[in-house]
Scaffold this motif. Structure first.
Motif, short mmCIF file in Angstrom:
data_model
loop_
_atom_site.label_atom_id
_atom_site.label_comp_id
_atom_site.label_asym_id
_atom_site.label_seq_id
_atom_site.Cartn_x
_atom_site.Cartn_y
_atom_site.Cartn_z
N ASP A 47 2.38 13.33 6.07
CA ASP A 47 3.26 12.64 7.02
C ASP A 47 3.40 13.46 8.30
N LEU A 48 3.48 14.77 8.12
CA LEU A 48 3.61 15.64 9.30
C LEU A 48 2.37 15.57 10.19
N LEU A 49 1.22 15.52 9.54
CA LEU A 49 -0.04 15.58 10.28
C LEU A 49 -0.42 14.22 10.86
N GLY A 50 0.05 13.17 10.22
CA GLY A 50 -0.22 11.82 10.74
C GLY A 50 -1.62 11.34 10.42
N PRO A 51 -1.90 10.05 10.69
CA PRO A 51 -3.22 9.50 10.39
C PRO A 51 -4.29 10.24 11.19
N GLY A 52 -5.41 10.54 10.55
CA GLY A 52 -6.48 11.28 11.23
C GLY A 52 -6.22 12.77 11.27
N GLY A 53 -5.07 13.21 10.78
CA GLY A 53 -4.70 14.62 10.86
C GLY A 53 -5.04 15.42 9.61
N PHE A 54 -5.73 14.79 8.67
CA PHE A 54 -6.10 15.53 7.45
C PHE A 54 -7.30 14.86 6.79
N LEU A 55 -7.95 15.63 5.91
CA LEU A 55 -9.04 15.12 5.08
C LEU A 55 -8.63 15.30 3.63
N GLU A 56 -8.95 14.32 2.80
CA GLU A 56 -8.42 14.39 1.45
C GLU A 56 -9.46 14.17 0.34
N SER A 57 -10.49 13.37 0.63
CA SER A 57 -11.42 13.08 -0.47
C SER A 57 -12.19 14.35 -0.83
N ALA A 58 -12.65 14.40 -2.08
CA ALA A 58 -13.37 15.59 -2.55
C ALA A 58 -14.58 15.87 -1.66
N ALA A 59 -15.28 14.81 -1.27
CA ALA A 59 -16.49 15.00 -0.46
C ALA A 59 -16.13 15.57 0.91
N ASP A 60 -15.04 15.08 1.49
CA ASP A 60 -14.63 15.59 2.82
C ASP A 60 -14.15 17.03 2.75
N ARG A 61 -13.50 17.36 1.64
CA ARG A 61 -12.93 18.72 1.53
C ARG A 61 -14.01 19.76 1.20
N ALA A 62 -15.07 19.29 0.53
CA ALA A 62 -16.05 20.24 -0.04
C ALA A 62 -16.55 21.31 0.95
N PRO A 63 -16.96 20.94 2.18
CA PRO A 63 -17.49 22.00 3.06
C PRO A 63 -16.46 23.05 3.47
N PHE A 64 -15.19 22.72 3.34
CA PHE A 64 -14.13 23.67 3.73
C PHE A 64 -13.76 24.59 2.57
#
Ligand code: MLT
Ligand code: ZN
Length: 476
Positions: free
Chosen positions: A14-31
């Motif tokens: 909620d703090l980060l807002g839409p587009g302000g975070f990545l959540e799916s496993a595939a999106d998170r993987a490189p980080f």
């Protein structure tokens, strides 16, 4: 592992807002994995704030909830400093969306930008303003301003321009409690008390999140001359550097030592590479000199300095680049060494420094130590000779995996670092500590310095939420 409950994660989103975070496993993987694939952790989401105010709100909230944060730039580091630790739920805070160049001031020779800007983008912005941003690294297309400040990056032009610390004029940092330290000025002189911004340079994100910086610019060189020089030994290379400084002074910008084995690996593994000299030589130096004046006579002076070095026996041979394409090809040979080593198979990296004048002796002693402990391996000692900083690496001899080399890695590295300690050198000259060398830092650092580091960490981050377990072991 202590997973962050869904409700608390929702508050972060909620703090980060839409587009302000990545959540799916595939999106998170490189980080969740470091550049070398050695360190792996887990982040339930990747925070992607867009402004300093948003970073501040986010960090303040995490502090109130005791949620650990791992700041991350281009994720090009070698020591796992920007990777969440295995077995912990930590939130990666990526600065990738903070990419505004705030000001380029040619009159003040300064550039101010958000931490997420790529180094290459900033080099281009400086060039557009007729200036030079001299930090130069193999990863400049993917490393970020915040990352190279947080790791106090070095690279191939330190000899002339210094490390990142020497290039920083001002900083903006979000502290572990969410407050914003605003020292984002281009002042060259400011003796008002302790220079607190220095604490955050090289702190690897353990004391706060660098959100913006002001860096020094320089006059662009109008003349450049580049050569690959063949030499009999590292001592001959140092003598050459000495002589060049006598004749060309400050013009010497790059002086990179390359052993024969590194050139062979590059020619074997990197398509399009070839040995620039007819005969094989034990050592080489990639040498570059630059001058701000276009008609400075630099090329002529360079040529006669090298000819003199060959005549007097200080150098064995040399090739001077006669076009931009040739210059690029020489640079590619140097910059491809890490990639060629990767392809040669799993090895060991050491990022050491000693006083430059003692490097030749260090190399010889180090070679003897390694001949005993890793008889099958090849020593690939290359890098920033003029700064006393070598990548004292080992590679397997054949293309095959050398299991003994990997299995005995800890013993071998301990012996190399013990030798470094005997020379009063550094076990991490430019790559930092991250999570890889925490125990090594404890073993080799001056106890008083270590105690001061712990006091600083405690003073700035009493809750221990800012990149815990990096540089220093987490408190009880
Ligand atoms: C280099 O100088 O090439 C890097 O700092 C070292 C490396 O990539 O191993
Ligand atoms: Zn290096």
């Amino acid at each position: 592992m202590n997973p962050i409950p869904a409700l608390r994660l929702q508050a972060l989103k909620d703090l980060l807002g839409p587009g302000g975070f990545l959540e799916s496993a595939a999106d998170r993987a490189p980080f969740e994995v470091d550049f070398r694939g050695i360190h792996r952790g887990r982040t339930p989401l990747v925070a992607l704030p867009q402004s300093t105010a948003q970073v501040s709100d986010f960090v303040r909230h995490c502090a109130s909830q005791r949620i650990a944060i791992v700041p991350q730039g281009g994720n090009t580091g070698y020591c796992g400093g920007a990777t969440p630790r295995a077995g912990n739920d930590e939130i990666v805070l990526s600065l990738r969306r903070m990419t505004r160049i705030r000001a380029v001031d040619a009159a003040s020779n300064s550039l101010t930008a958000d931490a997420g800007c790529l180094l290459a983008t900033l080099q281009d912005a400086a060039a557009t303003a007729g200036r030079l941003l001299p930090m130069s690294l193999g990863s400049e297309g993917s490393c970020t301003l915040g990352g190279i400040i947080s790791t106090n990056a070095g690279g191939t032009a330190v000899l002339r321009y210094g490390m990142m610390r020497e290039l920083v004029l001002g900083l903006e940092v979000v502290l572990p409690d969410g407050r914003v330290l605003d020292q984002l000025t281009a002042l060259r002189k400011d003796n008002t008390g302790y220079d607190v911004k220095q604490l955050f340079i090289g702190a690897e994100g353990t004391l706060g999140v660098v959100t913006a910086a002001c860096v020094k610019l320089f006059t662009r060189p109008a003349s450049t001359a580049t050569a690959m020089v063949a030499l009999a030994s590292p001592a001959a290379a140092l003598a050459l550097l000495d002589g060049l400084r006598d004749s060309l002074g400050d013009a010497v910008t790059t002086f990179e030592l390359i052993p024969r084995i590194a050139l062979e690996f590059v020619c074997r593994h990197v398509p399009g590479s070839r040995d620039p000299l007819a005969a094989a030589h034990p050592w080489y130096v990639l040498l570059e000199v630059t001058q701000p004046q276009a008609d400075s006579g630099l090329a002529g002076q360079f040529e006669s300095a090298l000819a003199g070095a060959i005549d007097s026996g200080r150098a064995s041979d040399a090739v001077i680049a006669s076009s931009d394409a040739q210059r690029d090809a020489l640079w590619r040979l140097r910059e491809s060494i890490p990639e060629a080593q990767r392809q040669q198979g799993p090895g060991l990296k050491h990022d050491i420094s000693v006083e430059p004048s003692r490097l030749p002796q260090f190399i010889e002693e180090g070679r003897e130590v390694l001949a005993r402990l890793a008889p099958g391996a090849r020593l690939v000692a290359y890098g920033h000779l003029g700064d006393g900083n070598l990548h004292f690496n080992l590679s397997p001899a054949g293309g095959a995996q050398d299991t003994a080399l990997v299995a005995n890695g800890a013993t071998i590295s301990r012996a190399v670092h013990d030798l470094v300690a005997r020379y009063r050198g550094s076990i991490s000259a430019e790559h930092g500590i991250g999570q890889l060398k925490v125990a090594e830092l404890e073993r080799y650092e001056d106890p008083v310095a270590l105690a001061l580091m712990r006091s600083i960490k405690q003073a700035l981050d009493p809750l221990g939420i800012m990149n815990p377990g990096k540089v220093l072991r987490p408190g009880p």
